[in-house]
Design a protein around this motif. Structure first.
Motif, PDB file in Angstrom:
ATOM      1  N   LYS A  67       0.817  -1.088  -0.122  1.00  0.00           N
ATOM      2  CA  LYS A  67       0.097   0.129  -0.098  1.00  0.00           C
ATOM      3  C   LYS A  67       0.848   1.174   0.056  1.00  0.00           C
ATOM      4  N   SER A  68       1.827   1.292   0.894  1.00  0.00           N
ATOM      5  CA  SER A  68       2.915   2.309   0.869  1.00  0.00           C
ATOM      6  C   SER A  68       3.385   2.574  -0.410  1.00  0.00           C
ATOM      7  N   SER A  69       4.096   1.555  -1.075  1.00  0.00           N
ATOM      8  CA  SER A  69       4.474   1.713  -2.387  1.00  0.00           C
ATOM      9  C   SER A  69       3.641   2.076  -3.452  1.00  0.00           C
ATOM     10  N   VAL A  70       2.530   1.608  -3.366  1.00  0.00           N
ATOM     11  CA  VAL A  70       1.427   2.075  -4.527  1.00  0.00           C
ATOM     12  C   VAL A  70       1.227   3.459  -4.366  1.00  0.00           C
ATOM     13  N   LYS A  71       1.122   4.069  -3.219  1.00  0.00           N
ATOM     14  CA  LYS A  71       1.041   5.290  -2.701  1.00  0.00           C
ATOM     15  C   LYS A  71       2.129   6.210  -3.271  1.00  0.00           C
ATOM     16  N   ASP A  72       3.305   5.692  -2.800  1.00  0.00           N
ATOM     17  CA  ASP A  72       4.527   6.494  -3.459  1.00  0.00           C
ATOM     18  C   ASP A  72       4.619   6.332  -5.043  1.00  0.00           C
ATOM     19  N   ILE A  73       4.367   5.331  -5.598  1.00  0.00           N
ATOM     20  CA  ILE A  73       4.366   5.339  -7.098  1.00  0.00           C
ATOM     21  C   ILE A  73       3.177   6.503  -7.676  1.00  0.00           C
ATOM     22  N   THR A  74       2.131   6.395  -7.110  1.00  0.00           N
ATOM     23  CA  THR A  74       0.927   7.353  -7.506  1.00  0.00           C
ATOM     24  C   THR A  74       1.379   8.726  -7.211  1.00  0.00           C
ATOM     25  N   GLU A  75       1.920   8.974  -6.209  1.00  0.00           N
ATOM     26  CA  GLU A  75       2.724  10.567  -5.994  1.00  0.00           C
ATOM     27  C   GLU A  75       3.873  10.688  -6.984  1.00  0.00           C
ATOM     28  N   SER A  76       4.542   9.766  -7.334  1.00  0.00           N
ATOM     29  CA  SER A  76       5.719  10.143  -8.445  1.00  0.00           C
ATOM     30  C   SER A  76       5.218  10.280  -9.529  1.00  0.00           C
ATOM     31  N   SER A  77       3.972   9.422  -9.881  1.00  0.00           N
ATOM     32  CA  SER A  77       3.382   9.611 -11.444  1.00  0.00           C
ATOM     33  C   SER A  77       2.762  10.916 -11.461  1.00  0.00           C
ATOM     34  N   THR A  78       2.192  11.482 -10.358  1.00  0.00           N
ATOM     35  CA  THR A  78       1.306  12.588 -10.471  1.00  0.00           C
ATOM     36  C   THR A  78       2.329  13.971 -10.607  1.00  0.00           C
ATOM     37  N   ARG A  79       3.354  13.662  -9.947  1.00  0.00           N
ATOM     38  CA  ARG A  79       4.329  14.651  -9.748  1.00  0.00           C
ATOM     39  C   ARG A  79       5.056  14.578 -11.331  1.00  0.00           C
ATOM     40  N   ILE A  80       5.169  13.461 -12.202  1.00  0.00           N
ATOM     41  CA  ILE A  80       5.736  13.570 -13.268  1.00  0.00           C
ATOM     42  C   ILE A  80       4.942  14.269 -14.488  1.00  0.00           C
ATOM     43  N   ASN A  81       3.571  13.611 -14.336  1.00  0.00           N
ATOM     44  CA  ASN A  81       2.627  14.089 -15.155  1.00  0.00           C
ATOM     45  C   ASN A  81       2.447  15.603 -14.943  1.00  0.00           C
ATOM     46  N   ALA A  82       2.741  16.167 -13.849  1.00  0.00           N
ATOM     47  CA  ALA A  82       2.531  17.572 -13.934  1.00  0.00           C
ATOM     48  C   ALA A  82       3.570  18.307 -14.457  1.00  0.00           C
ATOM     49  N   ASN A  83       5.015  17.709 -14.269  1.00  0.00           N
ATOM     50  CA  ASN A  83       6.204  18.138 -14.778  1.00  0.00           C
ATOM     51  C   ASN A  83       5.796  18.170 -16.190  1.00  0.00           C
ATOM     52  N   LEU A  84       5.280  17.168 -16.814  1.00  0.00           N
ATOM     53  CA  LEU A  84       5.560  16.854 -18.193  1.00  0.00           C
ATOM     54  C   LEU A  84       4.185  17.706 -19.037  1.00  0.00           C
ATOM     55  N   GLU A  85       3.412  18.129 -18.213  1.00  0.00           N
ATOM     56  CA  GLU A  85       2.091  18.785 -18.827  1.00  0.00           C
ATOM     57  C   GLU A  85       2.290  19.742 -19.632  1.00  0.00           C
ATOM     58  N   GLU A  86       3.227  20.595 -19.338  1.00  0.00           N
ATOM     59  CA  GLU A  86       3.694  21.849 -20.422  1.00  0.00           C
ATOM     60  C   GLU A  86       4.387  21.465 -21.561  1.00  0.00           C
ATOM     61  N   ARG A  87       5.040  20.508 -21.417  1.00  0.00           N
ATOM     62  CA  ARG A  87       5.770  19.834 -22.612  1.00  0.00           C
ATOM     63  C   ARG A  87       4.829  19.166 -23.426  1.00  0.00           C
ATOM     64  N   ARG A  88       3.874  18.483 -22.776  1.00  0.00           N
ATOM     65  CA  ARG A  88       2.938  17.485 -23.645  1.00  0.00           C
ATOM     66  C   ARG A  88       2.181  18.588 -24.522  1.00  0.00           C
ATOM     67  N   VAL A  89       1.643  19.656 -23.766  1.00  0.00           N
ATOM     68  CA  VAL A  89       0.910  20.522 -24.579  1.00  0.00           C
ATOM     69  C   VAL A  89       1.821  21.288 -25.787  1.00  0.00           C
ATOM     70  N   ARG A  90       3.058  21.721 -25.604  1.00  0.00           N
ATOM     71  CA  ARG A  90       4.094  22.226 -26.532  1.00  0.00           C
ATOM     72  C   ARG A  90       3.993  21.261 -27.757  1.00  0.00           C
ATOM     73  N   ILE A  91       4.273  19.978 -27.147  1.00  0.00           N
ATOM     74  CA  ILE A  91       4.509  18.776 -28.469  1.00  0.00           C
ATOM     75  C   ILE A  91       3.182  18.705 -29.022  1.00  0.00           C
ATOM     76  N   GLN A  92       2.119  18.890 -28.528  1.00  0.00           N
ATOM     77  CA  GLN A  92       0.592  18.967 -29.254  1.00  0.00           C
ATOM     78  C   GLN A  92       0.482  19.855 -30.186  1.00  0.00           C
ATOM     79  N   LYS A  93       0.809  21.111 -29.713  1.00  0.00           N
ATOM     80  CA  LYS A  93       0.922  22.282 -30.468  1.00  0.00           C
ATOM     81  C   LYS A  93       1.938  22.362 -31.794  1.00  0.00           C
ATOM     82  N   LEU A  94       2.989  21.773 -31.405  1.00  0.00           N
ATOM     83  CA  LEU A  94       4.024  21.334 -32.511  1.00  0.00           C
ATOM     84  C   LEU A  94       3.569  20.390 -33.594  1.00  0.00           C
TER      85      LEU A  94
END
Length: 166
Positions: A67-94
């Motif tokens: 449960k703790s590991s899944v929580k950590d993975i979920t938090e990491s995934s959320t952070r990564i998605n947030a960090n990549l959101e701006e790039r994702r939008v730029r890539i979609q525009k490009l």
């Protein structure tokens, strides 16, 4: 029983008594066998329950770690998605710009493609190119560059028409 005592003789009663004693011993033996078998099953079930309890107790700790590991993975995934959101939008525009550039490239290469198709007697290809380009040329007919492409393409198609009539 009382009717037997009145109607039967002593030897019959003794015989019946012996018969009943034999049945009682047989039933007693059967009952002892059932008690023994059920006791063994009870002991086996008790041991199985104890083993299951030990395994479940061990699993609780593992489940907490999981449960703790899944929580950590979920938090990491959320952070990564947030960090990549701006790039994702730029890539979609490009990608949108890239698709538009490909369409524009196809439109501006239309006269060259049509000439090549006419030279190779590939009339079907020429018509396909024209039909593919026509909606874009109509949509942007107010733009001088598109007007020039459409005019040149119509002249080439006119030549193709004359060639087919001959």
């Amino acid at each position: 029983v009382s009717s037997m005592l009145r109607t039967k003789g002593l030897s019959d009663l003794v015989s019946k008594s012996n018969e009943l004693s034999g049945e009682i011993k047989e039933l007693d033996s059967d009952m002892q066998m059932l008690v023994y078998e059920n006791y063994n099953k009870f002991i086996s079930a008790t041991e199985t329950i104890q083993q299951m309890k030990v395994k479940v107790d061990g699993m609780e700790g593992e489940m907490e770690r999981l449960k703790s590991s899944v929580k950590d993975i979920t938090e990491s995934s959320t952070r990564i998605n947030a960090n990549l959101e701006e790039r994702r939008v730029r890539i979609q525009k490009l990608n949108g710009v890239r698709r538009l550039l490909k369409k524009l490239s196809f439109i501006f290469e239309l006269p060259t493609r049509l000439n090549r198709a006419v030279e190779l007697d590939a009339c079907a290809e020429a018509v396909k190119y024209w039909c593919t380009s026509l909606p874009v040329l109509k949509a942007y007919k107010h733009v001088p560059a598109f007007q020039a492409v459409e005019q040149e393409a119509r002249e080439i198609l006119g030549k193709l028409s004359l060639k087919l009539q001959a």
